[in-house]
Design a protein around this motif. Structure first.
Motif, short mmCIF file in Angstrom:
data_model
loop_
_atom_site.label_atom_id
_atom_site.label_comp_id
_atom_site.label_asym_id
_atom_site.label_seq_id
_atom_site.Cartn_x
_atom_site.Cartn_y
_atom_site.Cartn_z
N VAL A 12 19.27 1.31 16.95
CA VAL A 12 18.74 -0.03 17.00
C VAL A 12 18.10 -0.10 18.52
O VAL A 12 18.56 0.43 19.52
CB VAL A 12 20.01 -1.08 17.15
N SER A 13 17.10 -1.11 18.40
CA SER A 13 16.38 -1.52 19.64
C SER A 13 16.90 -2.67 20.07
O SER A 13 16.80 -3.50 19.54
CB SER A 13 14.69 -1.50 19.48
N GLY A 14 17.30 -2.54 21.51
CA GLY A 14 17.73 -3.87 22.06
C GLY A 14 17.44 -4.06 23.54
O GLY A 14 16.67 -3.17 24.11
N TRP A 15 18.21 -5.05 24.22
CA TRP A 15 17.93 -5.44 25.40
C TRP A 15 19.33 -5.62 26.01
O TRP A 15 20.25 -6.28 25.69
CB TRP A 15 16.97 -6.53 25.70
N THR A 28 18.39 1.29 23.85
CA THR A 28 18.61 1.86 22.55
C THR A 28 20.11 2.19 22.31
O THR A 28 20.63 2.64 23.27
CB THR A 28 17.58 3.06 22.21
N VAL A 68 24.96 -5.87 25.67
CA VAL A 68 23.58 -6.35 24.81
C VAL A 68 24.14 -7.82 24.66
O VAL A 68 25.16 -8.05 23.64
CB VAL A 68 23.43 -5.59 23.59
N TYR A 134 27.86 -5.08 20.30
CA TYR A 134 26.61 -5.45 20.95
C TYR A 134 25.94 -6.59 20.24
O TYR A 134 25.99 -6.69 19.03
CB TYR A 134 25.72 -4.12 20.64
N SER A 138 18.64 -7.83 20.00
CA SER A 138 18.32 -6.44 19.36
C SER A 138 17.72 -6.85 17.95
O SER A 138 17.88 -8.04 17.52
CB SER A 138 19.72 -5.92 19.16
N ASN A 139 17.20 -5.88 17.41
CA ASN A 139 16.43 -6.15 16.16
C ASN A 139 17.19 -6.07 14.99
O ASN A 139 16.83 -6.37 13.87
CB ASN A 139 15.20 -5.13 16.12
#
Ligand code: NAP
Ligand code: ZN
Length: 360
Positions: A12-15, A28, A68, A134, A138-139
């Motif tokens: 997963v792509s997140g921040w 990630t 996250v 999280y 995130s996507n």
């Protein structure tokens, strides 16, 4: 409850914030595979709650980094587990603050799982399988279906996102204190931010007289003309505070920073109720005299159960209640945090996770 040990293979792509500087950077990580009770959600939008800042900066001393943030999530179901009949692929859904609870205690059995001793949050929690949760920056999200709500069709997904936390947090104290379907009452809302502006909208939809008590004179005009508030008091103005002495039946305190409760309690009528939902990191000053002399009650409230969240969402669909938002890209989160700290947002930032608005 059966313990499951799903594999965490989904990338997963997140921040995330990596330390107490609170600075958000791309991050990630892995999520579990979709289990039998899970739905997998493609995240479209995520609101920025002031709680995210408290966690990112470790204000409450409980943050597990990397964190996250994000618990005002809307998105589309892309996969459902075999036990899930409530949701199907393509459904518009939302996830708020909770990811799990014990499902067995008195609170869980009476649909008050938000007060379960073992409640776990959407981020900075520990899920049933022992993994750290999280959140919605995130996507993609895998969520147990018992912690997912449906979004009414008439609500736009971006303006609905903050209802998942801010909305239910202000809705529940009104419901608990019999302010839905009751006679017109005088309601006070302290703090005109994300929670506060929704509190005005709910209280007006329920037919009440609403007084905003704010530190920001600059918010008065819009509070009255756009949000529908009936009265506005600047809390630093002693004349204004005094002139509304003993005028309110109920006050909702949404303030994120430390403040003394005494002057605000004086605004309540005898036997009035003061509900705290704002969560400053330090104990607040609570003088005894305004309590004793007014037979007043002070209590707290935390978000709402999933049942209440769905009820609130459906009411928002019926009354067209939605958040006033400013849409940002994920790269603007740090700037948004700075502006929230400067009290410079009307009234909620919402992150366009999937880049939807640029396609419109
Ligand atoms: P927000 O958008 O930043 O709004 C907070 C508002 O508080 C500001 O707009 C401001 O309104 C007022 N304020 C700020 N500093 C102040 C100060 N020093 N003295 C007096 N008023 C001040 O935050 P939010 O997202 O609405 O969240 C508010 C709080 O609720 C946070 O602490 C958050 O963690 C908590 N929260 C609790 C729950 C729960 O379940 N209980 C759920 C969600 C959030 P004015 O400009 O009008 O004064
Ligand atoms: Zn929140």
């Amino acid at each position: 409850m059966a313990k499951t040990t799903p594999k965490h293979t989904q990338v997963v792509s997140g921040w995330a914030a990596l330390d107490s500087s609170g600075k958000i950077t791309p991050y990630t990580f892995n999520r579990r595979e979709n289990g039998v009770n899970d739905v997998t959600i493609k995240i479209l939008y995520c609101g920025i709650c002031h709680t995210d800042l408290h966690y990112a900066k470790n204000d409450w001393g409980i943050t597990m980094y990397p964190v996250v943030p994000g618990h005002e999530i809307t998105g589309i179901v892309v996969q459902v587990g075999s036990n899930v009949s409530h949701f199907k692929t393509g459904d518009k859904v939302g996830v708020g603050c909770m990811s799990a609870s014990c499902l067995q205690c008195e609170s869980c059995k009476t649909s008050e799982e938000n007060y379960c001793d073992k409640v776990q949050f959407t981020y900075n929690g520990v899920f049933w399988d022992g993994s750290i949760t999280y959140g919605g920056y995130s996507n993609m999200l895998v969520a147990d279906y018992r912690f997912v709500v449906a979004i009414p069709n008439n609500l736009p997904m971006d303006r609905a996102a903050p209802l998942l936390c801010a909305g239910v947090t202000v809705f529940c104290p009104m419901k608990d204190n019999n302010l839905i379907g009751s006679q017109r009452q005088n309601i006070g809302v302290i703090g005109l931010g994300g929670l506060g502006h929704l509190a005005i909208k709910f209280a007006k939809a329920f037919g009440h007289h609403v007084t905003v008590i704010s530190t920001s004179l600059s918010k008065e005009k819009e509070a009255k003309t756009k949000l529908g508030a009936d009265d506005f008091i600047v809390s630093s103005n002693p004349q204004q505070m005094k002139s509304r002495h003993r005028s309110l039946d109920f006050i909702l305190d949404t303030v994120s920073a430390n403040h003394s409760l005494g002057p605000y309690l004086e605004l309540l009528k005898i036997k009035g109720t003061f509900v705290i939902v704002g969560a400053p990191d330090k104990p607040m000053d609570l003088p005894s005299f305004p309590l004793i002399f007014g037979k007043r009650t002070v209590k707290g409230s935390m978000i709402g159960s999933i049942k209440e969240t769905q009820e609130m969402m459906d009411i928002c669909g019926k009354f067209n209640i939605m958040c006033d938002i400013e849409i940002i890209t994920p790269h603007q989160i740090n700037e948004a945090y700075e502006r929230i700290e400067k009290n410079d947002i009307k009234y909620r930032f919402v992150i366009d996770i999937a880049g939807q608005s640029s396609k419109l």
